[in-house]
Design a protein around this motif. Structure first.
Motif, PDB file in Angstrom:
ATOM      1  N   MET A   1       0.843  -1.181   0.000  1.00  0.00           N
ATOM      2  CA  MET A   1       0.000   0.000   0.000  1.00  0.00           C
ATOM      3  C   MET A   1       0.888   1.244   0.000  1.00  0.00           C
ATOM      4  SD  MET A   1      -3.009   0.905   2.634  1.00  0.00           S
ATOM      5  CE  MET A   1      -3.664   2.526   2.722  1.00  0.00           C
ATOM      6  N   GLU A   2       0.523   2.214  -0.803  1.00  0.00           N
ATOM      7  CA  GLU A   2       1.302   3.447  -0.912  1.00  0.00           C
ATOM      8  C   GLU A   2       1.173   4.288   0.354  1.00  0.00           C
ATOM      9  OE1 GLU A   2       1.619   7.315  -3.854  1.00  0.00           O
ATOM     10  OE2 GLU A   2       0.345   5.637  -4.409  1.00  0.00           O
ATOM     11  N   GLN A   3       2.263   4.881   0.790  1.00  0.00           N
ATOM     12  CA  GLN A   3       2.290   5.725   1.977  1.00  0.00           C
ATOM     13  C   GLN A   3       1.926   7.161   1.609  1.00  0.00           C
ATOM     14  OE1 GLN A   3       3.721   5.263   5.296  1.00  0.00           O
ATOM     15  NE2 GLN A   3       3.692   3.069   5.102  1.00  0.00           N
ATOM     16  N   ILE A   4       1.274   7.857   2.528  1.00  0.00           N
ATOM     17  CA  ILE A   4       1.009   9.278   2.347  1.00  0.00           C
ATOM     18  C   ILE A   4       2.276  10.035   2.696  1.00  0.00           C
ATOM     19  CG2 ILE A   4      -0.326  11.247   3.155  1.00  0.00           C
ATOM     20  CD1 ILE A   4      -2.634   9.322   3.735  1.00  0.00           C
ATOM     21  N   SER A   5       2.695  10.941   1.805  1.00  0.00           N
ATOM     22  CA  SER A   5       3.887  11.750   2.047  1.00  0.00           C
ATOM     23  C   SER A   5       3.661  13.144   1.464  1.00  0.00           C
ATOM     24  CB  SER A   5       5.109  11.083   1.410  1.00  0.00           C
ATOM     25  OG  SER A   5       4.915  10.937   0.018  1.00  0.00           O
ATOM     26  N   ILE A   6       4.614  14.038   1.667  1.00  0.00           N
ATOM     27  CA  ILE A   6       4.494  15.380   1.099  1.00  0.00           C
ATOM     28  C   ILE A   6       4.360  15.258  -0.411  1.00  0.00           C
ATOM     29  CG2 ILE A   6       5.698  17.572   0.733  1.00  0.00           C
ATOM     30  CD1 ILE A   6       6.817  17.262   3.565  1.00  0.00           C
ATOM     31  N   GLY A   7       3.359  15.943  -0.956  1.00  0.00           N
ATOM     32  CA  GLY A   7       3.065  15.867  -2.382  1.00  0.00           C
ATOM     33  C   GLY A   7       1.948  14.900  -2.727  1.00  0.00           C
ATOM     34  N   SER A   8       1.578  14.023  -1.787  1.00  0.00           N
ATOM     35  CA  SER A   8       0.475  13.093  -2.026  1.00  0.00           C
ATOM     36  C   SER A   8      -0.842  13.855  -2.142  1.00  0.00           C
ATOM     37  CB  SER A   8       0.337  12.095  -0.880  1.00  0.00           C
ATOM     38  OG  SER A   8       1.426  11.228  -0.810  1.00  0.00           O
ATOM     39  N   VAL A   9      -1.746  13.344  -2.957  1.00  0.00           N
ATOM     40  CA  VAL A   9      -3.097  13.891  -3.048  1.00  0.00           C
ATOM     41  C   VAL A   9      -3.987  13.005  -2.184  1.00  0.00           C
ATOM     42  CG1 VAL A   9      -5.020  14.441  -4.578  1.00  0.00           C
ATOM     43  CG2 VAL A   9      -2.667  14.803  -5.350  1.00  0.00           C
ATOM     44  N   VAL A  10      -4.671  13.640  -1.229  1.00  0.00           N
ATOM     45  CA  VAL A  10      -5.481  12.924  -0.255  1.00  0.00           C
ATOM     46  C   VAL A  10      -6.878  13.523  -0.203  1.00  0.00           C
ATOM     47  CG1 VAL A  10      -3.491  12.302   1.177  1.00  0.00           C
ATOM     48  CG2 VAL A  10      -4.743  14.404   1.663  1.00  0.00           C
ATOM     49  N   LYS A  11      -7.767  12.832   0.504  1.00  0.00           N
ATOM     50  CA  LYS A  11      -9.084  13.370   0.812  1.00  0.00           C
ATOM     51  C   LYS A  11      -9.493  12.840   2.177  1.00  0.00           C
ATOM     52  CE  LYS A  11     -11.627   9.741  -1.571  1.00  0.00           C
ATOM     53  NZ  LYS A  11     -12.618   9.416  -2.586  1.00  0.00           N
ATOM     54  N   LEU A  12     -10.433  13.534   2.800  1.00  0.00           N
ATOM     55  CA  LEU A  12     -10.957  13.056   4.066  1.00  0.00           C
ATOM     56  C   LEU A  12     -11.746  11.772   3.830  1.00  0.00           C
ATOM     57  CD1 LEU A  12     -12.260  16.398   5.581  1.00  0.00           C
ATOM     58  CD2 LEU A  12     -10.350  15.036   6.431  1.00  0.00           C
ATOM     59  N   LYS A  13     -11.655  10.850   4.757  1.00  0.00           N
ATOM     60  CA  LYS A  13     -12.408   9.600   4.639  1.00  0.00           C
ATOM     61  C   LYS A  13     -13.911   9.864   4.577  1.00  0.00           C
ATOM     62  CE  LYS A  13      -8.961   6.638   6.784  1.00  0.00           C
ATOM     63  NZ  LYS A  13      -8.609   5.813   7.946  1.00  0.00           N
ATOM     64  N   SER A  14     -14.351  10.965   5.171  1.00  0.00           N
ATOM     65  CA  SER A  14     -15.764  11.324   5.171  1.00  0.00           C
ATOM     66  C   SER A  14     -16.169  12.107   3.924  1.00  0.00           C
ATOM     67  CB  SER A  14     -16.098  12.137   6.421  1.00  0.00           C
ATOM     68  OG  SER A  14     -15.329  13.325   6.443  1.00  0.00           O
ATOM     69  N   GLY A  15     -15.191  12.403   3.061  1.00  0.00           N
ATOM     70  CA  GLY A  15     -15.455  13.131   1.831  1.00  0.00           C
ATOM     71  C   GLY A  15     -14.905  14.547   1.885  1.00  0.00           C
ATOM     72  N   SER A  16     -14.267  14.972   0.815  1.00  0.00           N
ATOM     73  CA  SER A  16     -13.710  16.320   0.708  1.00  0.00           C
ATOM     74  C   SER A  16     -13.192  16.493  -0.709  1.00  0.00           C
ATOM     75  CB  SER A  16     -12.561  16.520   1.709  1.00  0.00           C
ATOM     76  OG  SER A  16     -11.413  15.787   1.306  1.00  0.00           O
ATOM     77  N   PRO A  17     -12.832  17.736  -1.073  1.00  0.00           N
ATOM     78  CA  PRO A  17     -12.152  17.898  -2.355  1.00  0.00           C
ATOM     79  C   PRO A  17     -10.757  17.291  -2.261  1.00  0.00           C
ATOM     80  CG  PRO A  17     -12.230  19.996  -1.180  1.00  0.00           C
ATOM     81  CD  PRO A  17     -13.040  18.999  -0.384  1.00  0.00           C
ATOM     82  N   PRO A  18     -10.123  16.997  -3.390  1.00  0.00           N
ATOM     83  CA  PRO A  18      -8.732  16.516  -3.345  1.00  0.00           C
ATOM     84  C   PRO A  18      -7.848  17.593  -2.706  1.00  0.00           C
ATOM     85  CG  PRO A  18      -9.663  16.231  -5.535  1.00  0.00           C
ATOM     86  CD  PRO A  18     -10.634  17.056  -4.756  1.00  0.00           C
ATOM     87  N   MET A  19      -6.930  17.158  -1.852  1.00  0.00           N
ATOM     88  CA  MET A  19      -6.023  18.068  -1.149  1.00  0.00           C
ATOM     89  C   MET A  19      -4.598  17.561  -1.333  1.00  0.00           C
ATOM     90  SD  MET A  19      -8.175  18.584   2.412  1.00  0.00           S
ATOM     91  CE  MET A  19      -8.130  16.858   2.876  1.00  0.00           C
ATOM     92  N   THR A  20      -3.649  18.472  -1.409  1.00  0.00           N
ATOM     93  CA  THR A  20      -2.238  18.108  -1.532  1.00  0.00           C
ATOM     94  C   THR A  20      -1.559  18.261  -0.171  1.00  0.00           C
ATOM     95  OG1 THR A  20      -2.198  18.880  -3.812  1.00  0.00           O
ATOM     96  CG2 THR A  20      -0.070  18.624  -2.715  1.00  0.00           C
TER      97      THR A  20
END
Length: 68
Positions: A1-20
């Motif tokens: 599984m890919e790790q979240i790091s600086i530069g990753s695009v994420v979102k809240l598990k409850s829903g949100s716009p894409p965030m860097t």
């Protein structure tokens, strides 16, 4: 599984716009991330554009985010 790091695009598990992810660390005192040590990845600082195109920024617990 890919790790979240600086530069990753994420979102809240409850829903949100894409965030860097732009930083990480622990929150202290006023709630701002003051230290960004690799071993302190409790909070992730994220940036995103809202519906009006305005840049927004906030910090979120790692457990509340997932890769987008």
């Amino acid at each position: 599984m890919e790790q979240i790091s600086i530069g990753s695009v994420v979102k809240l598990k409850s829903g949100s716009p894409p965030m860097t992810v732009t930083g990480y660390g622990k929150k202290y005192g006023s709630g701002k991330i003051l230290v960004t040590l690799v071993e302190d990845k409790e909070q992730l600082k994220c940036q995103w554009f809202d519906a009006t195109g305005t840049l927004q920024q906030d910090t979120f617990p790692v457990a509340s985010l997932q890769l987008a």
